[in-house]
Design a protein around this motif. Structure first.
Motif, PDB file in Angstrom:
ATOM      1  N   UNK A 201       0.827  -1.215   0.000  1.00  0.00           N
ATOM      2  CA  UNK A 201       0.000   0.000   0.000  1.00  0.00           C
ATOM      3  C   UNK A 201       0.856   1.257   0.000  1.00  0.00           C
ATOM      4  N   UNK A 202       2.089   1.169   0.499  1.00  0.00           N
ATOM      5  CA  UNK A 202       3.020   2.306   0.453  1.00  0.00           C
ATOM      6  C   UNK A 202       3.864   2.300  -0.819  1.00  0.00           C
ATOM      7  N   UNK A 203       3.736   1.270  -1.642  1.00  0.00           N
ATOM      8  CA  UNK A 203       4.571   1.105  -2.837  1.00  0.00           C
ATOM      9  C   UNK A 203       6.052   1.115  -2.473  1.00  0.00           C
ATOM     10  N   UNK A 204       6.421   0.328  -1.467  1.00  0.00           N
ATOM     11  CA  UNK A 204       7.828   0.161  -1.128  1.00  0.00           C
ATOM     12  C   UNK A 204       8.459  -0.715  -2.205  1.00  0.00           C
TER      13      UNK A 204
ATOM     14  N   UNK B   1       5.869   8.125   3.312  1.00  0.00           N
ATOM     15  CA  UNK B   1       4.450   8.157   3.634  1.00  0.00           C
ATOM     16  C   UNK B   1       3.640   8.009   2.348  1.00  0.00           C
ATOM     17  N   UNK B   2       2.369   7.715   2.506  1.00  0.00           N
ATOM     18  CA  UNK B   2       1.530   7.479   1.346  1.00  0.00           C
ATOM     19  C   UNK B   2       1.283   8.710   0.500  1.00  0.00           C
TER      20      UNK B   2
ATOM     21  N   UNK C 124       8.015   2.842   9.227  1.00  0.00           N
ATOM     22  CA  UNK C 124       8.665   3.234   7.977  1.00  0.00           C
ATOM     23  C   UNK C 124       8.662   4.748   7.825  1.00  0.00           C
ATOM     24  N   UNK C 125       7.566   5.381   8.205  1.00  0.00           N
ATOM     25  CA  UNK C 125       7.507   6.853   8.129  1.00  0.00           C
ATOM     26  C   UNK C 125       8.564   7.469   9.030  1.00  0.00           C
TER      27      UNK C 125
ATOM     28  N   UNK D  22       9.632  11.800  -5.543  1.00  0.00           N
ATOM     29  CA  UNK D  22      10.180  10.887  -4.541  1.00  0.00           C
ATOM     30  C   UNK D  22       9.969   9.436  -4.956  1.00  0.00           C
ATOM     31  N   UNK D  23       8.807   9.123  -5.511  1.00  0.00           N
ATOM     32  CA  UNK D  23       8.532   7.744  -5.924  1.00  0.00           C
ATOM     33  C   UNK D  23       9.398   7.339  -7.117  1.00  0.00           C
TER      34      UNK D  23
END
Length: 302
Positions: A112-115, A178-179, A171-172, A185-186
């Motif tokens: 859900x965070x796309x790690x 963060x989402x 993680x944050x 950043x992504x």
């Protein structure tokens, strides 16, 4: 404590830590991590008399992995560590099943965070890190003992809720992910850096790299442009799993965005850049943005 003597192995670390905390080796379990304990996340989920608390530390910058895709070749810190504590008694069956439930919740939080996988970030989302650990603690003095903690049970729900929230918070804190982070950043998490892409782009003499990069970054902050890149990332992941393919409809959307940036139609789209032959959707989207920005910078003054 990880950095004190990590390269000597876990046995050496344990032999140093246990005397310091005055604990016997035969009745002590230790979880080691390179994460900062100041970022420990504590999350509790409750239902009536049932309570589950998850203590979570997480670091996903160094060794996040997509299991079944990435290769296991060496050991390094990163680690998502979870300690689960239940107010209820748990049978061995319930404690074993809690490992599965918590692991699924951890992976759901990462997705859900796309790690991204640290090894194949452009192609794979991470399912965990290569050094994750989990301890389940039951309340041996509780009046009621639970025999199942799977997804259909209330205990499973509480475990999943606490772990999911804890992993995201940890993680944050540790990595600042963060989402609601932006597409720049992504992209960086996929090892796609705007400055390097601009430096590799052949620009006409009348357009400076600094001006092009500044204009590109401004466009990437616009919702319509960010939406295209967000869709490209999702499409890339789905195509990599064989769930879809890059269609002419997506190519048309890319041309539309290029035209919106330039203020006029940009046809055909010139091949100004390519990230990776294995990332066709991102190649299309970013190349369209590059074309739109360049056309906008080259248009004559009114």
């Amino acid at each position: 404590c990880w950095w004190l003597d990590a390269h000597s192995g876990l046995d050496t670390l344990q032999s140093q830590v246990l005397p310091a905390i005055k604990r016997p080796a035969d009745s002590t379990s230790l979880l080691f991590t390179g994460a900062d304990m100041d970022h420990l996340a504590v999350e509790t989920a409750t239902f009536k008399e049932m309570r589950v608390t998850a203590l979570v530390t997480a670091g996903v910058r160094g060794n996040a992995m997509r299991l079944s895709r990435d290769t296991g070749s060496y050991y390094e810190p990163g680690t998502i560590n979870i300690i689960l504590m239940s107010s209820m008694g748990l049978t061995e069956r319930a404690m074993s099943r809690a490992l599965v439930t918590a692991t699924e919740a951890k992976t759901a939080a990462l997705w859900d965070l796309d790690i991204r996988s640290s090894y194949t970030p452009r192609r794979h989302a991470a399912t965990g890190t290569g050094t994750d650990n989990l301890i389940v603690i039951q309340n041996s003095g509780a009046d009621l003992t639970i025999d199942n903690s799977g997804g259909h049970t209330k205990m499973g729900e509480l475990i999943a809720t606490a772990v999911y929230r804890g992993v995201r918070r940890a993680i944050a804190g540790q990595n600042g992910i963060t989402g609601d982070r932006g597409v720049i950043a992504r992209l960086a998490e996929r090892r796609i850096e705007i400055d390097r892409l601009v430096a590799a782009t052949q620009l006409p003499a009348e357009v400076s790299a600094a001006a092009f990069e500044a204009a590109t970054r401004r466009e990437l902050e616009r919702p319509a442009v960010a939406d295209l890149l967000t869709a490209a990332m999702s499409l890339e992941d789905a195509a990599g799993r064989g769930l879809t393919r890059i269609s002419t409809g997506f190519e048309g959307w890319c041309r539309q965005v290029a035209g919106a940036i330039a203020g006029r139609s940009v046809t055909p789209l010139r091949p100004l850049m390519e990230i990776d032959p294995h990332t066709p959707a991102l190649n299309l989207a970013l190349n369209a943005i590059w074309n739109g920005v360049l056309a906008d910078l080259l248009k004559p003054e009114d």
